[in-house]
Design a protein around this motif. Structure first.
Motif, PDB file in Angstrom:
ATOM      1  N   TYR A   1      11.248   7.683  -4.062  1.00 18.82           N
ATOM      2  CA  TYR A   1      10.722   8.014  -2.738  1.00 18.82           C
ATOM      3  C   TYR A   1       9.281   7.530  -2.661  1.00 18.82           C
ATOM      4  CZ  TYR A   1      14.761  10.618  -1.273  1.00 18.82           C
ATOM      5  OH  TYR A   1      16.025  10.944  -0.884  1.00 18.82           O
ATOM      6  N   MET A   2       8.971   6.938  -1.518  1.00 18.54           N
ATOM      7  CA  MET A   2       7.633   6.381  -1.304  1.00 18.54           C
ATOM      8  C   MET A   2       7.105   6.835   0.056  1.00 18.54           C
ATOM      9  SD  MET A   2       8.279   2.535  -2.780  1.00 18.54           S
ATOM     10  CE  MET A   2       6.695   2.270  -3.562  1.00 18.54           C
ATOM     11  N   TYR A   3       5.792   6.783   0.188  1.00 19.52           N
ATOM     12  CA  TYR A   3       5.179   7.152   1.464  1.00 19.52           C
ATOM     13  C   TYR A   3       3.949   6.297   1.717  1.00 19.52           C
ATOM     14  CZ  TYR A   3       1.635   9.559  -1.303  1.00 19.52           C
ATOM     15  OH  TYR A   3       0.624   9.837  -2.181  1.00 19.52           O
ATOM     16  N   LYS A   4       3.576   6.256   2.983  1.00 22.16           N
ATOM     17  CA  LYS A   4       2.339   5.587   3.378  1.00 22.16           C
ATOM     18  C   LYS A   4       1.708   6.409   4.493  1.00 22.16           C
ATOM     19  CE  LYS A   4       0.382   1.067   4.285  1.00 22.16           C
ATOM     20  NZ  LYS A   4       0.696  -0.365   4.447  1.00 22.16           N
ATOM     21  N   VAL A   5       0.430   6.690   4.304  1.00 16.88           N
ATOM     22  CA  VAL A   5      -0.332   7.476   5.276  1.00 16.88           C
ATOM     23  C   VAL A   5      -1.171   6.528   6.105  1.00 16.88           C
ATOM     24  CG1 VAL A   5      -2.077   9.300   5.532  1.00 16.88           C
ATOM     25  CG2 VAL A   5      -0.385   9.447   3.695  1.00 16.88           C
TER      26      VAL A   5
ATOM     27  N   GLY B   1       0.779  -1.234   0.000  1.00 18.11           N
ATOM     28  CA  GLY B   1       0.000   0.000   0.000  1.00 18.11           C
ATOM     29  C   GLY B   1       0.808   1.281   0.000  1.00 18.11           C
ATOM     30  N   TRP B   2       2.101   1.202  -0.191  1.00 18.85           N
ATOM     31  CA  TRP B   2       2.931   2.402  -0.277  1.00 18.85           C
ATOM     32  C   TRP B   2       2.687   3.086  -1.610  1.00 18.85           C
ATOM     33  CZ3 TRP B   2       6.790   4.212   3.247  1.00 18.85           C
ATOM     34  CH2 TRP B   2       6.831   3.489   4.453  1.00 18.85           C
ATOM     35  N   GLN B   3       2.830   4.398  -1.622  1.00 18.61           N
ATOM     36  CA  GLN B   3       2.628   5.211  -2.818  1.00 18.61           C
ATOM     37  C   GLN B   3       3.962   5.810  -3.261  1.00 18.61           C
ATOM     38  OE1 GLN B   3      -0.588   5.525  -4.202  1.00 18.61           O
ATOM     39  NE2 GLN B   3      -0.995   3.963  -2.656  1.00 18.61           N
ATOM     40  N   ILE B   4       4.117   5.973  -4.555  1.00 17.96           N
ATOM     41  CA  ILE B   4       5.331   6.605  -5.088  1.00 17.96           C
ATOM     42  C   ILE B   4       5.150   8.116  -5.068  1.00 17.96           C
ATOM     43  CG2 ILE B   4       6.758   6.918  -7.150  1.00 17.96           C
ATOM     44  CD1 ILE B   4       6.111   3.979  -7.855  1.00 17.96           C
ATOM     45  N   ALA B   5       6.112   8.804  -4.476  1.00 20.81           N
ATOM     46  CA  ALA B   5       6.097  10.266  -4.448  1.00 20.81           C
ATOM     47  C   ALA B   5       6.871  10.828  -5.629  1.00 20.81           C
ATOM     48  CB  ALA B   5       6.687  10.784  -3.132  1.00 20.81           C
TER      49      ALA B   5
END
Length: 175
Positions: A166-170, A143-147
């Motif tokens: 770079y990836m992020y997860k909220v 479920g990580w997203q690419i920034a």
């Protein structure tokens, strides 16, 4: 059976050799985790000694995977020290020893690190990974997203410049 455990600074200090062995094996296997010389054990050991100090000051947490009491995997949660970043952390050094791969260890390390971060009230996690690496597929499946990505970001052990993503997860409570 694989056991997962967050280590204190004292416990990590006692496992420095094993932590270094896992990191060195991953670098030798081509992992892009900050090191370009797999045989530079001094740099690898210095990294883990610095992390033990960070554990002692509670700037980070270290989760390990152990098989028969030997460390075979790691992931670090690095907490943001700045007041405007107290809601976020960076995930780093997701490592699984090459001989222990394909058992779901990396996935379990990430799941437990995320759970720990959410339990601590964090709402954002970030990480970076070499663009195109197999790890990217794992992060996306979690479920990580690419920034975005940056070209020529990190030097590899083959002395080439690789891009990083770079990836992020909220946290689910925010999104």
């Amino acid at each position: 059976m694989i056991n997962y455990e967050f280590l204190s600074a004292t416990e990590a200090h006692q496992k420095l050799t094993e932590l270094g062995d896992v990191l060195q094996a991953c670098v030798k296997d081509g992992a892009s985790v900050g090191f370009t010389q797999p045989d530079d054990r001094l740099a690898i050991d210095r990294f883990w000694e610095d992390k033990v100090n960070s554990l002692a000051s509670q700037d980070c947490e270290l989760l390990t995977a152990r098989d028969n009491n030997s460390v075979v995997g790691t992931v670090i949660i690095n907490y943001c020290a700045m007041p405007n970043g107290s809601h976020r952390a960076e995930i780093s050094k997701l490592l699984v020893h090459p001989h222990a791969r394909r058992q779901g260890i990396a996935r379990q390390l990430m799941n437990q690190a995320e759970q720990r971060a959410w339990e601590k009230g964090l709402s954002l996690l970030v990480l970076d990974t070499r663009s195109g690496d197999v790890a990217s597929k794992l992060y996306l499946s979690l479920g990580w997203q690419i920034a975005g990505s940056i070209p020529c970001y990190a030097r590899s052990i083959e002395n080439t410049l690789d891009a990083t993503t770079y990836m992020y997860k909220v946290s689910a409570t925010i999104s």
